[in-house]
Write a protein that holds these residues in place. Structure first.
Motif, short mmCIF file in Angstrom:
data_model
loop_
_atom_site.label_atom_id
_atom_site.label_comp_id
_atom_site.label_asym_id
_atom_site.label_seq_id
_atom_site.Cartn_x
_atom_site.Cartn_y
_atom_site.Cartn_z
N SER A 221 0.83 -1.20 0.00
CA SER A 221 0.00 0.00 0.00
C SER A 221 0.87 1.25 0.00
O SER A 221 0.57 2.24 -0.69
N LEU A 222 1.96 1.23 0.75
CA LEU A 222 2.89 2.36 0.77
C LEU A 222 3.53 2.55 -0.60
O LEU A 222 3.63 3.67 -1.11
N GLU A 223 3.98 1.46 -1.20
CA GLU A 223 4.62 1.54 -2.52
C GLU A 223 3.65 2.13 -3.55
O GLU A 223 4.02 3.02 -4.34
N ALA A 224 2.41 1.66 -3.55
CA ALA A 224 1.43 2.17 -4.50
C ALA A 224 1.16 3.65 -4.29
O ALA A 224 1.04 4.42 -5.25
N ALA A 225 1.07 4.08 -3.02
CA ALA A 225 0.80 5.49 -2.73
C ALA A 225 1.97 6.37 -3.16
O ALA A 225 1.78 7.48 -3.67
N CYS A 226 3.19 5.88 -2.97
CA CYS A 226 4.37 6.65 -3.39
C CYS A 226 4.38 6.85 -4.90
O CYS A 226 4.83 7.89 -5.41
N ARG A 227 3.88 5.88 -5.64
CA ARG A 227 3.88 5.97 -7.11
C ARG A 227 2.73 6.84 -7.63
O ARG A 227 2.87 7.47 -8.69
N SER A 228 1.60 6.86 -6.88
CA SER A 228 0.42 7.51 -7.44
C SER A 228 0.07 8.85 -6.81
O SER A 228 -0.60 9.68 -7.43
N ALA A 229 0.49 9.09 -5.57
CA ALA A 229 -0.01 10.26 -4.83
C ALA A 229 1.03 11.36 -4.61
O ALA A 229 0.71 12.39 -4.04
N ALA A 230 2.28 11.14 -5.02
CA ALA A 230 3.35 12.13 -4.83
C ALA A 230 3.39 12.67 -3.40
O ALA A 230 3.35 13.88 -3.17
N PRO A 231 3.46 11.78 -2.40
CA PRO A 231 3.42 12.25 -1.01
C PRO A 231 4.72 12.91 -0.58
O PRO A 231 5.79 12.62 -1.12
N LYS A 232 4.61 13.79 0.43
CA LYS A 232 5.79 14.44 1.02
C LYS A 232 6.23 13.74 2.30
O LYS A 232 7.43 13.65 2.57
N LEU A 233 5.26 13.29 3.10
CA LEU A 233 5.57 12.70 4.41
C LEU A 233 4.74 11.46 4.63
O LEU A 233 3.62 11.33 4.12
N LEU A 234 5.29 10.57 5.45
CA LEU A 234 4.55 9.45 6.02
C LEU A 234 4.58 9.59 7.53
O LEU A 234 5.66 9.66 8.13
N TYR A 235 3.40 9.68 8.16
CA TYR A 235 3.32 9.68 9.63
C TYR A 235 2.84 8.30 10.06
O TYR A 235 1.84 7.77 9.53
#
Length: 460
Positions: A221-235
């Motif tokens: 789920s983290l890998e998919a979000a990093c590829r699709s959502a361009a996140p800045k932070l993970l809390y």
């Protein structure tokens, strides 16, 4: 004004607490003015789908806080603005009567008072106290103590990489303020620390929820979000996660760290419960030191009122975080930092932490006994329980039924960052002062779980 109806959907705590908080917030925002009349209790109860007793409790608490005043035969009115206290200084008070409060995660005080008395005597005898009233004359030593505490958690830490804060919550706030901008995407668990949602809303950042299992965040789920959502932070909270009690294995932490490093994602690791388990994996920061901001405090391990926290960050992030701390509070009070430092250095911190563990274990044993036969997740040295409800309950309905029966619990909605909310509630075991009241509350919870399905109103 037209009839006032508060918006309490998704609010933290019980429905009565949500109404009180809404009254205070709407007064502060000017939506309620001095002299405005609140709806009659039965009318508001009907509008919100609650019991009149819930609204009665809310109005009573709002009166006690000074938000409103009741006039016999006329109704309940907002008091003049200059008579309304700012904030809620008694929200965390440990009451000896009234509903059993299993909704708040405040640790117990234990022997910290005796330790404080001895430490203050030592400080007085040590000589010149002026440094404790100045701006950081002994700051380096306090950072050294923080580094010592973090090394005990398995994190290689030096004083130069540490910023002192007024508890972990300020550390989280300052870090988000420093590293996020409006419109950025913040990743977190599907169920997360409830104030994080409010912080994100204030900062204008989007929350992207990550799927979880019984270890916490799923790497895919983290890998998919990093590829699709361009996140800045993970809390995230890898140890004794709030509210689910999940603790990531070392292998899971390694995978999460690798993904973050590969996508240049900054992890904000909330390790506020990290001191409680006797045995735990290394922090995430140990696996991704250049991509992790590690935050902890002494409030869960030593004493709740000792508001001293430590933020450990890579060199490239430290200046921005330090500046955000300065903007919000300038610095931690030197006297508080001095007490925490002495306790870390002389072994008092370890003794108080062990007392917290013993206290948690005793109450977890009680919960395991009284909730036997019902699905619940807990760790023996953790402060809370994640109770999975039978299929005929919703989390909201159970929390309301528990409140009517004299117990306050937190429904899953308070922590959810997704719309599909599990049927579960969090039970905090540390806030109540007496074991007897905790047993009473857990007995009531168990009775609600054991009652036949047709005894419940499922649409509360």
């Amino acid at each position: 004004m037209s009839a006032w109806i508060p918006s309490i959907e998704g609010a933290l705590g019980t429905r009565a607490q949500a109404i009180v908080d809404a009254i205070g917030a709407d007064i502060g925002a000017g939506r309620l003015q001095a002299g405005d009349r609140l709806p009659p209790q039965r009318d508001l109860a009907e509008a919100l789908g609650l019991s009149p007793n819930t609204v009665m409790r809310a109005y009573s608490e709002a009166t006690r806080r000074g938000y409103v005043v009741g006039e016999v035969g006329r109704g309940t009115y907002v008091r003049p603005a200059d008579a309304v206290p700012q904030g809620n200084p008694v929200a965390l008070a440990r009451r000896l009567d009234g509903p059993v409060d299993l909704s708040r995660g405040l640790p117990f005080v234990g022997a910290a008072g005796d330790a404080l008395s001895a430490t203050l005597t030592e400080i007085v005898r040590s000589g010149d106290l002026s440094a404790l009233l100045d701006h950081g004359e002994t700051w380096g030593r306090h950072a050294d103590a923080g580094a010592l505490l973090l090394r005990g958690l398995g994190q290689a830490a030096e004083a130069e990489s540490i910023v002192l804060v007024n508890g972990a919550q300020q550390g989280i706030s300052a870090t988000l303020l420093a590293l996020l901008r409006p419109g950025d995407t913040l990743l977190t668990e599907q169920l997360t620390y409830a104030p994080l949602k409010a912080l994100a809303a204030h900062l204008g950042v989007r929350i992207h929820a990550l799927a979880m299992d019984d270890e916490g965040i799923l790497p895919d789920s983290l890998e998919a979000a990093c590829r699709s959502a361009a996140p800045k932070l993970l809390y995230c909270t890898p140890t004794l996660q709030t509210p689910t009690t999940a603790t990531m294995s070392e292998g899971r932490r390694e995978r999460i760290a690798r993904i973050a490093a590969a996508h240049d994602l900054v992890i904000v690791e909330d390790d506020v419960f990290g001191c409680l388990p006797e045995s735990r994996p290394l922090p995430l920061a140990a696996f991704a030191p250049e991509h992790t901001v590690l935050i902890t405090s002494v409030s869960k391990s030593m004493a709740p009122g000792l508001r001293v926290g430590y933020v450990h960050a890579p060199d490239r992030l430290l200046p921005a975080i330090s500046a955000a701390v300065a903007v919000s509070s300038w610095m931690s009070p030197p006297l508080m930092a001095e007490i925490a430092s002495r306790w870390i250095e002389d072994g008092t911190a370890a003794r108080l932490n062990e007392a917290q563990r013993s206290h948690a274990a005793r109450r977890q044993d009680m919960a395991r006994e009284l909730l036997s036969g019902h699905v619940h997740h807990a760790q023996r040295q953790g402060p809370h329980v994640w109770l999975v409800l039978p299929e005929y309950w919703t989390a909201r309905a159970f929390a309301t039924a528990a409140e009517r029966s004299g117990v306050l619990v937190n429904p899953a909605e308070a922590f959810a960052t997704v719309t599909a909310v599990p049927a579960a509630v969090r039970l905090c075991l540390s806030h109540e002062s007496s074991d007897e009241r905790v047993r009473q509350g857990l007995t009531i919870v168990a009775a609600l779980l054991d009652a036949p399905a047709d005894d419940h109103t499922l649409t509360i």
